[in-house]
Design an enzyme around this catalytic site. Structure first.
Site, mmCIF file in Angstrom:
data_model
loop_
_atom_site.group_PDB
_atom_site.id
_atom_site.type_symbol
_atom_site.label_atom_id
_atom_site.label_comp_id
_atom_site.label_asym_id
_atom_site.label_seq_id
_atom_site.Cartn_x
_atom_site.Cartn_y
_atom_site.Cartn_z
ATOM 1 N N ASN A 171 -0.091 -1.359 -2.849
ATOM 2 C CA ASN A 171 0.595 -2.390 -2.045
ATOM 3 C C ASN A 171 0.768 -3.709 -2.815
ATOM 4 O O ASN A 171 1.389 -4.396 -2.372
ATOM 5 C CB ASN A 171 -0.312 -2.866 -0.753
ATOM 6 C CG ASN A 171 0.167 -1.979 0.286
ATOM 7 O OD1 ASN A 171 1.133 -2.244 1.007
ATOM 8 N ND2 ASN A 171 -0.556 -1.001 0.745
ATOM 9 N N MET A 181 2.354 -3.978 -5.458
ATOM 10 C CA MET A 181 3.779 -3.839 -5.989
ATOM 11 C C MET A 181 4.484 -4.405 -4.704
ATOM 12 O O MET A 181 5.848 -4.994 -4.929
ATOM 13 C CB MET A 181 3.913 -2.620 -6.009
ATOM 14 C CG MET A 181 3.140 -1.720 -7.102
ATOM 15 S SD MET A 181 2.868 -2.657 -8.594
ATOM 16 C CE MET A 181 4.718 -2.349 -9.542
ATOM 17 N N CYS A 194 -6.046 -3.404 7.445
ATOM 18 C CA CYS A 194 -5.494 -2.300 6.654
ATOM 19 C C CYS A 194 -4.280 -2.903 5.680
ATOM 20 O O CYS A 194 -4.457 -3.897 5.347
ATOM 21 C CB CYS A 194 -5.031 -1.046 7.232
ATOM 22 S SG CYS A 194 -4.078 -1.634 8.792
ATOM 23 N N ASP A 239 -0.789 -3.922 7.663
ATOM 24 C CA ASP A 239 -0.369 -4.888 8.596
ATOM 25 C C ASP A 239 -1.492 -5.026 9.716
ATOM 26 O O ASP A 239 -1.205 -5.937 10.358
ATOM 27 C CB ASP A 239 0.907 -4.038 9.279
ATOM 28 C CG ASP A 239 1.914 -3.976 8.359
ATOM 29 O OD1 ASP A 239 2.239 -4.968 7.429
ATOM 30 O OD2 ASP A 239 2.770 -3.027 8.398
ATOM 31 N N GLY A 240 -2.314 -4.256 9.745
ATOM 32 C CA GLY A 240 -3.627 -4.553 10.742
ATOM 33 C C GLY A 240 -3.202 -4.112 11.915
ATOM 34 O O GLY A 240 -3.634 -4.670 13.167
ATOM 35 N N ASP A 282 -2.349 -0.587 12.863
ATOM 36 C CA ASP A 282 -2.771 0.802 13.209
ATOM 37 C C ASP A 282 -4.108 1.138 12.994
ATOM 38 O O ASP A 282 -4.821 1.332 13.711
ATOM 39 C CB ASP A 282 -1.721 1.682 12.306
ATOM 40 C CG ASP A 282 -0.322 1.735 12.879
ATOM 41 O OD1 ASP A 282 -0.002 1.687 13.804
ATOM 42 O OD2 ASP A 282 0.582 1.312 11.804
#
Lengths: 770, 632
Positions: free
Chosen positions: B319, B321, B406, B408-409, B411
């Protein structure tokens, strides 16, 4: 001689609480660490300063005490209490840390300084001083003792004694003989302890003709009779003295036929369906020339005993089911993955490992085959013969399962016990060999009875209110196989019991009088092992039995097994549907009339193509209706509906134990409610008994005495019930101290064995040069 | 004790009766239940029959059409349609399509066969092949609830006339066709307004917030700081709103760390957020670092903070990247970062697809367990539960505050925080508490239900679809199975929530965020699922419920205890019997107790009266009876 020496400072801390007690009572009775012995039990060897391992990874919480080998058990005596609060049902024959020798599967000694270990067998030598002893038990426990502080020679002697005495050379060396001899017959041969063991049992043992007669009457098998040609076991040693046969077969005929059957085992009647169809079991016919003729005679006799003269179908169990070696192999594998392999490592492939063990597949195969027989008896109204080479293994499982599915009587506690007595003990299941009590018939060992119990559990699991007993009962029953004092599990057949009794009585000068055998208690005499309070753990609070009541439209009614009740499941359906069901029956009758199914088929697997779709339809029809718990019960057979019997297989595994969780938490709640209902019923009785003139003398609101069937009693009414701390998914068992798989020599045991996927095999280790 | 190892409940959707949505049959039942207080009512026989197809059929036995809901209207009807049932075979009957449901009824069969499903469950409709030799065209319906349905009908002679399946396409995917979702039309009135179940301030008040360390900020009142967050946010007292905005700039989508739950004794907290925007260059934010320090400082019991990153470490690194990443331990003193190895939405979608192949329509008998293993479904469930357990354990046993994120927070983070809270706080294990938990951790914190489920959208290949919420409910079922007395609700409650997540009958699971729901005026224009559920609580109540006061549940997260949820995934198989549940028997016992209590009291009265009658003749029996006590 065995007085306690002052304890060494290393474990002083364990004594601290005791010392505070000392201050309070100036003269404490110094308790000696002595084995509690049963009548006939003697100490063989013992060693002090032994540490029993409790935790898996550290010595924290380990117990110090004395390890004793008697002629009955391995006993560990300690003053220490277990570190954690725990719960285990106490067995009257065994102490908290005891293991009966018959329960010891393997004795492994280890010297970790020298990096050696050895599986000990009878009469072996041990060339090193063991620092550790691991007992692998038949009930899946793994118990470890450390000898770091113990006398090396005594430790070695105890290990050798355990190995030796757990492999008796002769059945009469099984502890039961000494025990019964001393317990029930005095030194002068007089009878002591007046009461017969199991004398008060309210259940048939099927060793008397009258009990068979009653069973014939109960099932309405009018055209069947009790036959006593085997009285004194004169015609077949493995058959019971009394068997039930078709009325049309005279003793003369039977005597003529018997020599053609394997081991002279003529067909045995098991059970009659209310529609008149019979369930019969028999051995194979050894003489091929006689086969056809004999088959026809037997079948026509059975047909004659059917009120509608229905067909007889034969089911060849040997062809359709796994054999005893397959079952043993599956059991060894499932045990391996449940308790031997390190917990985390086996997680990843758990499901496929379970599958590859094939245990659940076999459980399903037996349930499925039994359900198919149920269809024939119930749906096709034909009689069924279960045929097996010797009729002593697979047919025990199938005939019992069929009867459990069809007859609610066998789902009561006494009914179930009489079923095991009838189809296993009396029918000559070789418990001695299948349990391998003498540890010298490895090829004969097979857990058929455990497989049967697992099948029963699957049905209970699917129909939790249909059985009077719980899974705890089934588990305890299985564990009782390893306590070698019960007539139930000690012998290969009733005749062997008689013969061994005679020999033993002769050698010990015990006068037998009129008796045919020593009075070994049956396992069904549960007071031998448990207090009445603990026996309450066997009772299912949800049971909807014959006497049980249910609520209909707000009024309490009794369940009855009547036609009306059964048809009530159809109530509310359009009349046209009822006709369809009737038509269904008609079409089956038609099939038979048109002889699409030949009168006699040697094996119904051959006619599967004809009957398969009706079988499937029969099951589906049944499933689509609500189950009548007092009627036929067919287990759901989708593989997704069979589960691992967790209490049985995982109860000792600490990682798998759910604190304050598991099914027992629901059992707890249900029991309390059922108890409350019982108390109300008893109050009601008191009031009804009270005459108008006299108000009841005893206060009716006072709780009635300890007659409750329930283990968990209703609390005070307004106090919210909470879950007791000691409840866990292992209840009433506890993993604490019973599963010490700690790595040996720094590596897990399984790795030490080069990843051998089997239960420590004797060969693997015995061959190691030590 | 076996009891209810497979406590399958009588699920209404036996066989092919599907989500039976509504007040029609359901209200029949509740009135029925109202007459006989303990719904076991007439007898266990008929109760279970009630769930079976036969009896259902009886209700509308003379009708070819379904009983319509308010504002539901028939759009098309076709006779001589064949339903190719994977279990029974071809069934010929009448197919009705309304703006809410598909209704198929086969009259030739006794009992009549009925298929009744909300169009919301339809994921895809496709024409299979050309016309067959018999001149029939065939259509396949792929459903979101683990079913596939296949129909066939005669080729239309009148080629101008649209096939009923074209009508069905139109109403199954209203969003794609510019039509309103049925939830916006359905106007059923329930006694309770379900939209009032969750009040953020009341919930925080229950937790004891605001307190000396935490405050409720209004900085997001108009969703300006973060448009996927709720308006009420709980943040450390000593961080002013201006700083919150700077923290938001460093967190993906502005999803700053905010409090989800606080331990009533230790003050250890569960906070949630999105990933930090670290990027390849390892960017740092003094504000973010200070903010996390403030979260740690708010808990005097521990000098450590655990950051649980739900992702596998490889994914978290990848992530970077895209500008994201994870907290470096250099930048965040006293914080320990733990990766929980839970895979992303695409992996989960694929796993469910495989699972469907394994369970529907038939199970391959010989390789059931290894086939199940190959779907990895239970393995994913295990990882999610294991993560939640670690969080709960840190908070409860370690008295340490945790930050969960995670990417985006919305899911994996929602799965983890809500499951951990379910383990930690018994309130969420009640029926209303669970509703609050869903409203809070899932709906208000912007789990994108619209995108993950694809309500009314024909684009079934949308990469945003994923069974994240289904997994959560599955996890809840797994915990409830291990603690059968710890939850106030039953399995049927969980199945009902899932069914109505797809049905589009209620507004609850519409839209992606609180902001959208406010904008769409959902509380005004739609009915909440909780209104429906709370109007018949008895249906959803677990009678075995024991209030484990302040007891934290630590489930055993092991394959030895995880099981496939047969009562949900395999419920369409007619060989599966909806079992006589333990609950049924328990309710019977309750009724029996009540009955016996009544009789004891009657006799008691009788005895008293008779003994009194000698002195006092004409006295009418006193009506002072202790009320029958029941704690259902």
């Amino acid at each position: 001689m065995f007085s306690v020496k002052p304890l060494k400072p290393t474990f002083k801390s364990y004594l601290l609480p005791v010392q505070t007690d000392l201050k309070q009572t100036p003269q404490p009775p110094i308790k000696k660490l002595e084995a509690k012995l049963l009548p006939g039990e003697i100490v063989v060897n013992e060693v002090s300063f032994v540490r029993k391992c409790i935790g898996a990874d550290s010595s924290h919480g380990d117990l110090w005490g004395k390890l004793i080998c008697t002629n009955f058990k391995v006993s560990f005596i300690t003053h220490d209490a277990l570190p954690k609060q725990r719960f285990q049902v106490a067995n009257r024959l065994l102490g908290e840390h005891d293991v009966p020798l018959a329960c010891v599967e393997q004795v492994v000694t280890v010297n970790d300084a020298k990096g050696k270990q050895k599986v000990l067998c009878s009469n072996q030598k041990l060339k090193f001083n063991p620092t550790e002893l691991v007992l692998y038990c038949k009930d899946f426990r793994i118990i470890r003792f450390r000898f770091d502080e113990a006398g090396p020679q005594s430790a070695k002697k105890v290990c050798l004694a355990i190995a030796h005495y757990s492999q008796p050379a002769d059945p009469q060396l099984l502890f039961g003989f000494e025990y019964i001899g001393k317990q029930y017959y005095g030194s002068l041969g007089e009878r002591v302890n007046g009461v017969d063991p199991g004398g008060g049992l309210q259940m048939p043992l099927f060793d008397r003709p009258s009990e068979w007669d009653r069973e014939i009457k109960r099932t309405g098998a009018a055209e069947w009779r009790v036959c006593s040609i085997n009285e004194g076991y004169v015609v077949s040693p493995s058959l019971p003295e009394y068997v039930v046969v078709p009325v049309s077969l005279a003793d003369q005929d039977l005597k003529q036929y018997l020599c053609f059957f394997t081991a002279h085992r003529i067909p045995l009647w098991c059970w009659n369906h209310p529609n008149g169809s019979a369930l019969v079991r028999m051995a194979s016919i050894s003489d091929p020339l006689q086969q056809r003729k004999l088959d026809q005679r037997i079948c026509s006799a059975i047909t004659k005993s059917h009120p509608q003269r229905s067909d007889v179908l034969k089911s060849d169990l040997d062809k359709n089911l796994p054999n005893i070696q397959d079952i043993q192999a599956a059991f060894v594998k499932v045990r391996q993955i449940c308790v031997i392999e390190p917990f985390e490592e086996s997680e990843e492939k758990w499901l496929s490992s379970m599958e590859s063990s094939r245990w659940l597949e076999y459980v399903r195969a037996f349930l499925k085959h039994s359900a198919e027989v149920v269809y024939l008896l119930e749906g096709k109204h034909v009689s069924v013969i279960l045929q097996e080479e010797e009729d002593r293994d697979l047919s025990c499982v199938v005939s019992s399962l069929v009867q459990l599915m069809l007859d609610p009587h066998f789902r009561s506690l006494t009914g179930f016990q009489s079923l095991v007595q009838k189809e296993w003990v009396m029918a000559g299941h070789r418990f001695l060999h299948r349990c391998n009590h003498l540890k010298k018939n490895d090829k004969e060992e097979s857990p058929l009875f455990q497989l049967f119990l697992d099948c029963v559990w699957q049905i209970i699991n699917q129909y939790p209110a249909a059985f009077e007993f719980t899974e705890t009962y089934l588990t305890v029953l299985s564990d009782s196989m390893w306590i070698p004092v019960f007539s139930t599990f000690l012998f290969n057949c009733p005749q062997q019991r008689t013969e061994n009794s005679m020999d033993f009585a002769k050698s010990k000068c015990i006068p037998m009088g009129e008796e045919k055998a020593l009075r070994f208690p049956p396992v069904w005499d549960w007071s031998q092992q448990f207090t009445p309070k603990d026996q309450a753990l066997f009772n299912n609070p949800m049971y909807v039995g014959k006497g049980a009541t249910c609520v209909q439209n707000g009024t309490v009614k009794s369940f009855r097994r009547t036609k009306k009740n059964y048809s009530s499941t159809l109530r509310g359906m359009p009349s046209s549907l009822r006709n369809i069901l009737m038509d269904g029956h008609d079409s089956l009758t038609l099939t038979r009339r048109n002889s699409l199914v030949p009168r006699l088929k040697p094996d119904f697997s051959q006619i599967r193509e004809v009957v398969e779709s009706p079988t499937e339809r029969f099951f589906r029809d049944w499933v689509s209706r609500p189950a009548d718990l007092q009627g036929m019960l067919i287990p759901q057979l989708l593989p997704s509906h069979l589960a691992l019997w967790r209490l049985y297989f995982l109860r000792w595994v600490p990682e798998a134990s759910i604190p304050k969780g598991g099914p027992v938490t629901a059992y707890h709640k249900l029991s309390q409610l059922a108890d409350e209902v019982e108390k109300l019923q008893s109050q009601l009785r008191q009031y009804k008994g009270a005459t108008p003139a006299s108000t009841p003398t005893s206060n009716p609101s006072a709780p009635p005495s300890d007659h409750s069937r329930m283990y968990f009693k209703a609390g005070s009414t307004h106090e919210p019930s909470s879950i007791p701390e000691y409840l866990s998914s292992s209840f009433p068992f506890s993993p604490v101290g019973n599963m010490c798989r700690r790595s040996i020599l720094g590596t897990p045991l399984s790795k030490f064995l080069n990843g051998a996927k089997t239960w420590l095999s004797t060969e693997t280790l015995a061959n190691e040069a030590l | 004790m076996v009891l209810f190892l497979t406590g399958h409940y009588p699920i209404v959707h036996v066989f092919c009766n599907s989500v039976d949505s509504t007040s029609t049959s359901r209200s029949d039942r509740s009135t029925h239940a109202a007459k006989t207080p303990y719904a076991m009512s007439s007898d266990n026989v008929s109760t279970s029959t009630e769930f079976s197809p036969e009896l259902r059929v009886l209700r509308d036995s003379n009708k070819e059409e379904p009983q319509l809901l308010p504002k539901e209207s028939v759009q098309d009807m076709a006779k001589d349609v064949t339903y190719i049932c994977p279990y029974i075979g071809a069934l010929r009957g009448t197919l009705t399509v309304t703006n809410y449901r598909l209704f198929f009824r086969c009259m030739d069969r006794e009992p009549a066969f009925v298929l009744d499903l909300p169009l919301g469950v339809v994921s895809r409709v496709e024409k299979i092949g050309g016309a067959s030799s018999r001149g029939e065209v065939s259509y396949g319906l792929v459903c979101k609830d683990i079913r596939n349905l296949r129909f066939a009908h005669k080729q239309m002679e009148d080629s101008l006339r649209k096939s009923i399946f074209e009508i069905l396409m139109k109403f199954a995917f209203p969003v794609s066709n510019g039509l309103p979702i049925f939830a916006f039309e359905y106007g059923q009135v329930y006694p309770e307004n379900g939209w009032k179940v969750y009040d953020a301030q009341a919930e925080y008040k229950r937790q004891g917030i605001p307190n000396e360390s935490w405050r409720i900020t209004k900085v997001n009142d108009h969703y300006e700081v973060c448009d996927t967050y709720p308006s009420n946010l709980v943040v450390p007292v000593n961080i002013p709103d201006e700083e919150l905005k700077r923290v938001a700039a460093f967190r993906a989508k502005g999803r700053i760390p905010v409090l989800s739950w606080i331990h009533p004794e230790s003050q250890a907290t569960v906070t949630r957020c999105s990933q930090p925007m670290v990027g390849v260059n390892g960017k740092r934010s003094k504000d973010d670092e200070k903010y996390l320090q403030a979260i740690m400082d708010a808990n005097a019991q521990s000098h450590k903070l655990f950051i649980f990153d739900a992702r596998p470490s490889v994914n978290a690194a990848a992530n970077k990247m895209k500008g994201g990443g994870y907290e470096s331990e250099d930048a965040y003193q006293n914080a320990e970062l733990v990766f929980l190895d839970i895979h992303n939405i695409h992996v989960m979608r694929e796993s469910l697809r495989k699972l469907k192949e394994v369970v529907y329509p038939n199970i391959e008998e010989s390789h059931w367990l290894s086939n199940l293993e190959s779907t990895h479904w239970l393995e994913h469930i295990k990882l999610i539960l294991a993560g939640a357990l670690r969080i709960a354990d840190k908070v409860e046993s370690g008295k340490t505050s945790v930050v969960v994120h995670c990417s985006d927070g919305w899911d994996r983070t929602a799965q983890l925080t809500s499951l951990a809270m379910l383990m930690l706080d018994g309130h969420y294990r009640t029926i209303r508490g669970f509703q609050v938990l869903l409203e809070k951790e899932w709906l208000s914190f912007g789990h994108r239900f619209q995108l993950r489920i694809g309500h009314g959208d024909k684009n079934h290949t949308d990469a945003d679809r994923s069974p994240v919420f289904l997994q959560f409910i599955d996890c809840v079922w797994q915990i409830a199975r291990q603690f059968p007395a710890a939850f106030e609700f039953n399995e049927y409650f969980l199945v009902t929530i899932l069914d109505h997540m797809y049905s589009c009958l209620f507004g609850t699971f519409m839209c992606n965020s609180e902001q959208q729901r406010v904008k769409e005026e959902l509380p005004k224009k739609t009915v909440s699922l909780w209104a429906y559920i709370n109007s018949q609580l008895e249906e959803f109540t677990n009678p075995l419920y024991v209030n484990y006061s302040n007891h934290v549940l630590f489930p055993v997260v092991s394959m030895r205890h995880l099981e496939l949820w047969v009562g949900y995934y395999i419920r369409w198989n007619p060989r599966m019997r909806p079992q006589e549940p333990v609950h049924q028997r328990y309710k019977e016992l309750l009724a029996k107790r009540a009955e016996l209590q009544k009789r004891v009291e009657e006799l008691q009265r009788d005895v008293t009266n008779r003994s009194a009658s000698s002195t006092e003749r004409a006295g009418s029996p006193t009506r002072s009876i202790t009320p029958v006590q029941t704690f259902v």
